[in-house]
Write a protein that holds these residues in place. Structure first.
Motif, short mmCIF file in Angstrom:
data_model
loop_
_atom_site.label_atom_id
_atom_site.label_comp_id
_atom_site.label_asym_id
_atom_site.label_seq_id
_atom_site.Cartn_x
_atom_site.Cartn_y
_atom_site.Cartn_z
N ILE A 75 49.11 51.03 35.42
CA ILE A 75 48.39 49.99 34.68
C ILE A 75 46.88 50.08 34.87
N SER A 76 46.42 50.74 35.92
CA SER A 76 44.97 50.90 36.08
C SER A 76 44.40 51.73 34.94
N ALA A 77 45.12 52.76 34.52
CA ALA A 77 44.63 53.59 33.41
C ALA A 77 44.57 52.80 32.12
N ARG A 78 45.56 51.95 31.89
CA ARG A 78 45.58 51.15 30.67
C ARG A 78 44.42 50.14 30.67
N ILE A 79 44.17 49.50 31.81
CA ILE A 79 43.10 48.50 31.86
C ILE A 79 41.74 49.17 31.72
N LYS A 80 41.58 50.38 32.25
CA LYS A 80 40.31 51.10 32.07
C LYS A 80 40.01 51.34 30.60
N SER A 81 41.04 51.64 29.83
CA SER A 81 40.82 51.86 28.39
C SER A 81 40.40 50.57 27.71
N HIS A 82 40.95 49.43 28.16
CA HIS A 82 40.57 48.14 27.58
C HIS A 82 39.17 47.72 28.00
N ASP A 83 38.71 48.22 29.14
CA ASP A 83 37.36 47.86 29.59
C ASP A 83 36.33 48.36 28.59
N VAL A 84 36.65 49.43 27.90
CA VAL A 84 35.75 49.99 26.89
C VAL A 84 36.00 49.34 25.53
N ALA A 85 37.28 49.15 25.18
CA ALA A 85 37.62 48.73 23.81
C ALA A 85 37.57 47.22 23.59
N LYS A 86 37.72 46.42 24.63
CA LYS A 86 37.77 44.96 24.48
C LYS A 86 36.68 44.34 25.34
N ASP A 87 35.79 43.59 24.70
CA ASP A 87 34.68 43.03 25.46
C ASP A 87 34.77 41.53 25.69
N TRP A 88 35.87 40.88 25.26
CA TRP A 88 35.96 39.42 25.31
C TRP A 88 36.59 38.91 26.61
N TRP A 89 37.32 39.74 27.34
CA TRP A 89 38.08 39.22 28.47
C TRP A 89 37.23 39.17 29.75
N THR A 90 37.58 38.20 30.60
CA THR A 90 36.82 37.97 31.83
C THR A 90 37.68 38.04 33.09
N ASN A 91 39.00 37.96 32.93
CA ASN A 91 39.92 38.00 34.08
C ASN A 91 41.11 38.88 33.76
N SER A 92 41.64 39.50 34.78
CA SER A 92 42.84 40.34 34.63
C SER A 92 43.90 39.93 35.63
N VAL A 93 45.16 40.05 35.23
CA VAL A 93 46.29 39.76 36.10
C VAL A 93 47.22 40.97 36.06
N LEU A 94 47.43 41.62 37.19
CA LEU A 94 48.28 42.80 37.28
C LEU A 94 49.58 42.42 37.97
N VAL A 95 50.70 42.71 37.32
CA VAL A 95 52.02 42.33 37.84
C VAL A 95 52.82 43.60 38.12
N THR A 96 53.13 43.84 39.38
CA THR A 96 53.88 45.03 39.78
C THR A 96 54.97 44.60 40.77
N THR A 97 55.54 45.55 41.47
CA THR A 97 56.53 45.24 42.51
C THR A 97 56.20 46.01 43.78
N ALA A 98 56.64 45.47 44.89
CA ALA A 98 56.52 46.19 46.15
C ALA A 98 57.32 47.49 46.05
N GLY A 99 56.71 48.58 46.43
CA GLY A 99 57.43 49.85 46.39
C GLY A 99 57.50 50.48 45.02
N ASN A 100 56.81 49.92 44.03
CA ASN A 100 56.77 50.50 42.67
C ASN A 100 58.18 50.71 42.12
N LYS A 101 58.97 49.62 42.08
CA LYS A 101 60.38 49.72 41.69
C LYS A 101 60.63 49.57 40.17
N LEU A 102 59.61 49.23 39.40
CA LEU A 102 59.83 49.08 37.95
C LEU A 102 59.67 50.42 37.25
N ASN A 103 60.51 50.63 36.21
CA ASN A 103 60.35 51.85 35.41
C ASN A 103 59.80 51.50 34.03
#
Length: 300
Positions: A75-103
């Protein structure tokens, strides 16, 4: 059947209430990182930012709240792309799991469900295009993702992300079934004689609902910029308050945080709801509450 309590741990990473923070819930594998845009670089170097997950971008456009829901295997790569393309947002919320268990299928499912919930509630417009379809998952994986989502929707309001909070609708679907100690359902009435408006409300299990069919002022007539002006206008936008002749009516039950907020929306101006809402016996809310708390002598 009693609703089980949940334990939530918030950790302010740099000790500042307006800085980065993490949120975790006991017996839940989810991990939530919230970061203002000003600390995005620090957030994205954290290990969990490189995991598979979903994310929210939150901000405003032309004075109105706006959000974006996305997913990614990193998700860091996706948010980096939005940092360039979207200028309106001021906060981000990243939702993952311990141990990177989501596919990939898991996060696509969570993204689709979050978009469904946000659009169903309608509190915050989304910058997303068409809603993605849910990916095909096994019955067991669907159950796991729905349980994950249920916990996530408890955590997000603790981070002041209220776009998934449903305040409008049938009150008995929102209010927990177990009653509080000494709790009974109490009805209140507010009659604005000057503008010939009448509204009814119900207090039950710690929640104050104005009932569908209650009347309210056509528009806000009080102090410009008052916080309850924004609430009145929000309920008009959401279709909770609909025009009916020279006034508005509540199209559905609505849960208010306080009787004064409810009275202000009804009256179209700042109002002391503890005085204006009255029981069938003629007691105002303040007097009724004092009796309920055993403080009747202090309510005069």
């Amino acid at each position: 059947m009693a609703t089980a309590g949940r334990s939530l741990e918030l950790y302010y990473i740099d000790g500042r209430p307006d800085g980065m923070l993490t949120a975790e819930m006991f017996n839940w594998t989810g991990h939530v990182l919230m970061a203002p845009r000003t600390q995005l670089a620090d957030a994205l170097v954290r290990a969990e930012a490189g995991y598979a997950g979903v994310y929210l971008l939150l901000g405003e456009r032309e004075g109105e709240p706006l959000a974006y829901v996305g997913e990614g295997e990193d998700i860091s790569a996706r948010i980096k792309s939005h940092d360039v393309a979207k200028d309106w947002w001021t906060n981000s919320v990243l939702v993952t799991t311990a141990g990177n268990k989501l596919n990939k299928a898991h996060v696509r499912y969570l993204e689709a469900r979050l978009i469904e919930e946000a659009r169903k509630i309608g509190r915050t417009p989304l910058d997303n295009g068409t809603a993605p379809s849910r990916p095909s998952l096994s019955e067991a994986d669907i159950a796991k993702m729905e349980a994950f989502l249920e916990n996530l929707l408890v955590v997000l309001p603790a981070l002041r992300v209220d776009m998934f909070i449903q305040r409008a609708g049938p009150r008995r679907e929102v209010v927990p079934e177990p009653k509080l100690v000494g709790d009974v359902e109490t009805r209140f009435d507010l009659h604005n004689r000057r503008h010939d408006l009448r509204a009814t409300a119900v207090f039950r299990s710690g929640a104050f609902f104005v009932e569908a069919g209650s009347q309210a002022r056509l528009k806000w007539e009080g102090e410009v910029g008052h916080s309850y002006q924004a609430l009145h206008e929000e309920l008009v936008r959401e279709g909770v308050l609909v025009e009916d002749g020279g006034h508005r009516v509540f199209a559905m039950d609505y849960l208010f945080k306080s009787p004064s907020a409810a009275a202000a929306v009804v009256n179209g101006r700042a109002a002391n709801g503890t005085v204006e809402w009255k029981t069938e016996a003629g007691e105002n809310y303040k007097q009724w509450e004092a009796k309920r708390l055993g403080l009747a002598g202090l309510a005069a």
